[in-house]
Scaffold this active site. Structure first.
Site, PDB file in Angstrom:
ATOM      1  N   GLU A 159       0.793  -1.230   0.000  1.00 33.10           N
ATOM      2  CA  GLU A 159       0.000   0.000   0.000  1.00 33.10           C
ATOM      3  C   GLU A 159       0.828   1.283   0.000  1.00 33.10           C
ATOM      4  O   GLU A 159       0.412   2.290  -0.561  1.00 33.10           O
ATOM      5  CB  GLU A 159      -0.937   0.006   1.226  1.00 33.10           C
ATOM      6  CG  GLU A 159      -2.056  -1.016   1.185  1.00 33.10           C
ATOM      7  CD  GLU A 159      -3.190  -0.599   0.269  1.00 33.10           C
ATOM      8  OE1 GLU A 159      -3.145   0.534  -0.261  1.00 33.10           O
ATOM      9  OE2 GLU A 159      -4.123  -1.401   0.064  1.00 33.10           O
ATOM     10  N   SER A 168     -27.911 -30.072  49.533  1.00 37.71           N
ATOM     11  CA  SER A 168     -26.957 -30.420  50.594  1.00 37.71           C
ATOM     12  C   SER A 168     -25.549 -29.911  50.327  1.00 37.71           C
ATOM     13  O   SER A 168     -24.614 -30.294  51.026  1.00 37.71           O
ATOM     14  CB  SER A 168     -26.904 -31.950  50.758  1.00 37.71           C
ATOM     15  OG  SER A 168     -28.158 -32.465  51.145  1.00 37.71           O
TER      16      SER A 168
END
Length: 777
Positions: free
Chosen positions: A75, A337
């Site tokens: 680029e 429990s």
């Protein structure tokens, strides 16, 4: 005049400079971002698409090396040397455009492209190009090159609805950007140049030519050698975009609802998360056939307190009927429990019990509350550690009554339980049997803290909190109320819990390892819990239906425990806890009741916390006097003391003995008195031969109407040490009758206070006062 002109010029220059400095928006990009969830190594666990239906991951802080060179080479090859605008690139673009008669190149640098992306790709005019150039120069003054490159990589389009380098790496290659090859990096570098025309699913030949040309340029620039180039050119393009992972969707939903941030770097392990999800999926199919739809699992590293796996439900969907979208880990559910080990640990620390201390297991009533064991049977008396290992409810309620509800409530809050929203009195004794609600998050953390304390070399270590996000603090600042001794003794008792299907034979397998674990089942079979811990890991499992619907077979032992051990099978083996001898001491206790030795009982050594002051001497060993034959008890009224023999005898109260003998064939009841010296005694102190199973002292009872409309009756029951004894029953001042063997009487009484009395043939008697409630009570 010249001076004024200079001031004017200076002023205009100042205004221009100020305008130039302020021309750049404070926030360049305002587009919505996806929410992403990462594991401990940066691997993607899941993501949620942005509000504008784009896969736009949150901005990245830096660009990996390969992509850095691939992007800039393709680029903007002079990116690291120009000030934001490249005059050479612009001159080249002008020349090409004039020679071709149309726009071929824009001459934009990466910095200018960032500006164009931030300005939503406005129409390409000369004026817009000038604005981009000015803003690019300004951008270069406020950001360094790496930051500008990261901005470009975070917002560039990569085809379809994929925006940004990180999203593209995962969508096209299924890996993070830092793990890409040179060929993959080059593929992504060329995509933003024409993302709508060329992408992996479209115009593949054109894309491959662009990629290969870039690879050749990278070789010419010395970034890759000839071998790397040759290998990269042979790599195929991806066939189609990959589906993004969905490995922790419930956690993603929970975190994104709690905080506005978009990137969550967690402590989870992607491989373990996937393995646990497979376990849940497979086991979920088994449970789903039984009408049990929802499963949640949490795995914790006890050393770091990092959460390694987080499965919030059986699967992810918006099926409201089955509640698959609910993160059950964070939802309060009845605890069953599962809290019993913490009562055991608290009582051990408070010197109220030792591991082998006998606790009653007989029918009992507390202000109308009558707990029952899961198997609806009673054992008379059991060691506290066995009551815990077998999860017996009646001994647990007895222990809580002795320890105190308020005290246990405070302990649970201090230990990290955040869901106790009532006052202690609102829970009462049901607190130990599921009367409270807890989250799998809290409960697993509490068990992990038990393991943490047992491993420590401090008498009172700090409690820790689970860590789910990297960088979180794990210390709570609270000092544990129990020490390593109590924690280790508790975990040691939980190792004895029989594993599902193994019937205690798991020890015979060399691959087996000790796991301290506990199950819980809520009233109505709505919740099944199983939590286990080793030296290194804690695993928490909840099973049930998100809508609270109960199902037959929905118990902790049958539904949740198999998942627990399946998950432990995916974890590394680790050694059991070293006993914290430094924080414990040994005491001499009676072998058959676990109280301090007295009365000449056979003794054994038992561990207790070093700071404990257990002072309860055995109440069950009595010194009795026997005649020369050793078959009968005698006293000085019928036998010469010189002819007596004396023994220490283990004697339980009659109501406990009644049930205890069913499980202990070796229990020896007290010998009877010899007929010539048998004396009557008033029962009630545990030494007499009679006891009531029902009613208990101070019981309040209501006698309901039968289906016929007639008033019903209440059955009272008593026991006698002598199975052949005859009992005579009295209610208040009236005689009711006699009973043999099974001592039961069905009574019809008016409302008010009454007294029932039983008497045997020797004159031993026992009375109970109770209240019958009327309709107005």
């Amino acid at each position: 005049m010249k001076r004024r002109l200079r001031f004017a010029v200076a002023g205009l220059a100042g205004l221009a400079a100020a305008g130039f400095w302020r021309c750049l928006p404070e926030t360049l990009f305002e587009e919505p971002a996806s929410v992403v969830l990462l594991d401990r190594d940066g691997l993607l666990l899941g993501a949620r698409i942005a509000d504008d239906d784009q896969w736009r991951f949150p901005p990245i802080a830096s660009v990996p090396e390969k992509l850095r060179w691939a992007i800039t080479t393709y680029e903007d090859k002079r990116f690291f040397s120009h000030p934001g605008v490249d005059p050479l690139a612009i001159a080249r673009a002008v020349h090409l455009n004039l020679s071709r008669g149309h726009v071929v190149s824009g001459g934009s640098t990466l910095t200018m492209q960032v500006i164009r992306l931030a300005r939503s790709n406005r129409d390409r005019t000369y004026l817009e190009k000038l604005v981009e150039a000015i803003l690019a120069l300004r951008l270069e003054l406020g950001y360094d090159k790496d930051e500008i490159l990261a901005l470009w990589a975070s917002h560039a389009p990569f085809g379809g609805n994929v925006v940004g380098l990180e999203a593209a790496a995962w969508r096209y290659f299924g890996r993070p950007p830092g793990s890409l090859s040179w060929a993959e990096a080059a593929t992504l570098a060329v995509l933003p140049n024409a993302p709508t025309l060329v992408h992996p699913g479209k115009n593949r030949e054109t894309l491959e030519k662009k990629r290969n040309a870039l690879l050749t340029r990278l070789n010419e620039a010395g970034r890759i050698d000839a071998l790397e180039l040759s290998l990269a050119l042979r790599e195929p393009l991806p066939l189609r975009p990959h589906a993004l992972p969905r490995n922790a969707p419930h956690l993603l939903a929970t975190l994104s609802s709690e905080t506005p941030q978009h990137r969550f770097e967690t402590t989870l392990s992607a491989s373990l998360q996937d393995a646990v999800q497979q376990v849940v999926s497979r086991q979920g199919e088994r449970l789903g056939s039984q009408g049990i739809d929802n499963v949640a699992v949490l795995v914790v590293d006890n050393q770091s307190f990092e959460v390694l796996a987080y499965v919030g439900n059986t699967e992810w969907s918006v099926d409201e009927d089955r509640g698959y979208a609910v993160d059950v880990i964070r939802r309060p559910r009845s605890t069953g429990s599962i809290l019993k080990p913490f009562l055991f640990a608290s009582m051990i620390q408070a010197s109220e019990i030792l591991s082998t201390t006998l606790v009653p297991d007989v029918p009992v009533q507390y202000a109308g509350y009558m707990p029952e064991n899961f198997d609806r049977s009673y054992r008379g008396a059991v060691p506290a550690e066995i009551a815990l290992a077998q999860s017996l409810n009646v001994p647990a309620v007895h222990m809580l009554k002795h320890h105190g509800v308020n005290r246990f409530y405070d302990f649970l809050e201090g230990f990290g339980m955040t869901t106790l929203w009532r006052e202690p009195e609102g829970y009462g004794l049901t607190l130990i049997l599921g009367g409270a609600e807890g989250t799998l998050w809290d409960i697993t953390s509490m068990y992990a803290n038990l393991a943490h304390i047992a491993r420590q070399q401090r008498s009172r270590p700090q409690l820790r909190r689970l860590r789910l996000l990297q960088g979180e603090e794990d210390a709570t600042g609270k000092v544990a109320e129990i020490g390593p001794g109590a924690a280790w003794l508790t975990l040691n008792a939980l190792v004895e819990v029989a594993r599902p299907g193994d019937e205690g034979q798991w020890r015979s397998f060399t691959s087996a390892r000790p796991i301290a674990w506990k199950t819980g089942t809520s009233f109505g079979l709505r919740d099944g819990w199983a939590v286990g811990t080793t030296n290194r890991y804690t695993v928490g499992v909840w099973v049930g239906n998100a809508n609270g619907e109960g199902r037959p077979g929905l118990t902790g032992a049958t539904a949740a425990a198999p998942i627990l051990f399946d998950v432990f099978g995916r974890l590394d083996n680790d050694a059991w806890f070293m006993p914290p001898y430094r924080f414990m001491k040994e005491l001499d206790v009676c072998k058959n009741d676990g109280f301090l030795a007295s009365g000449g009982c056979e003794t054994e050594r038992q561990w207790a916390p070093a700071e404990a002051h257990f002072e309860r001497q055995s109440p069950y060993h009595r010194r009795i006097h026997l005649d020369p034959s050793g078959r009968f008890r005698v006293d000085s009224a019928c036998e010469s003391p010189s002819a007596m023999t004396h023994q220490s005898w283990f004697v339980l109260p009659p109501n406990q003995e009644f049930y205890f003998r069913r499980y202990h064939a070796d229990y020896r009841p007290l010998p009877p008195y010899r007929k010539d010296c048998r004396t009557a005694m008033v029962a009630g102190d545990g030494g007499g031969p009679i006891d009531f199973l029902y009613p208990h002292s101070g019981t309040s009872l209501y006698i309901p109407l039968e289906l016929s409309g007639n008033k019903g009756r209440t059955v009272f029951e008593a026991v006698h040490r002598d199975p052949d004894a005859i009992l005579h029953w009295h209610l208040d001042d009236g005689y009711l009758g006699t009973t043999r063997t099974f001592h039961q009487q069905a009574l019809d009484m008016e409302p008010g206070w009454h007294q029932v009395t039983v008497v045997d043939a020797a004159g031993n008697r026992l009375s109970r006062r109770f209240e019958v409630l009327g309709r107005g009570n």
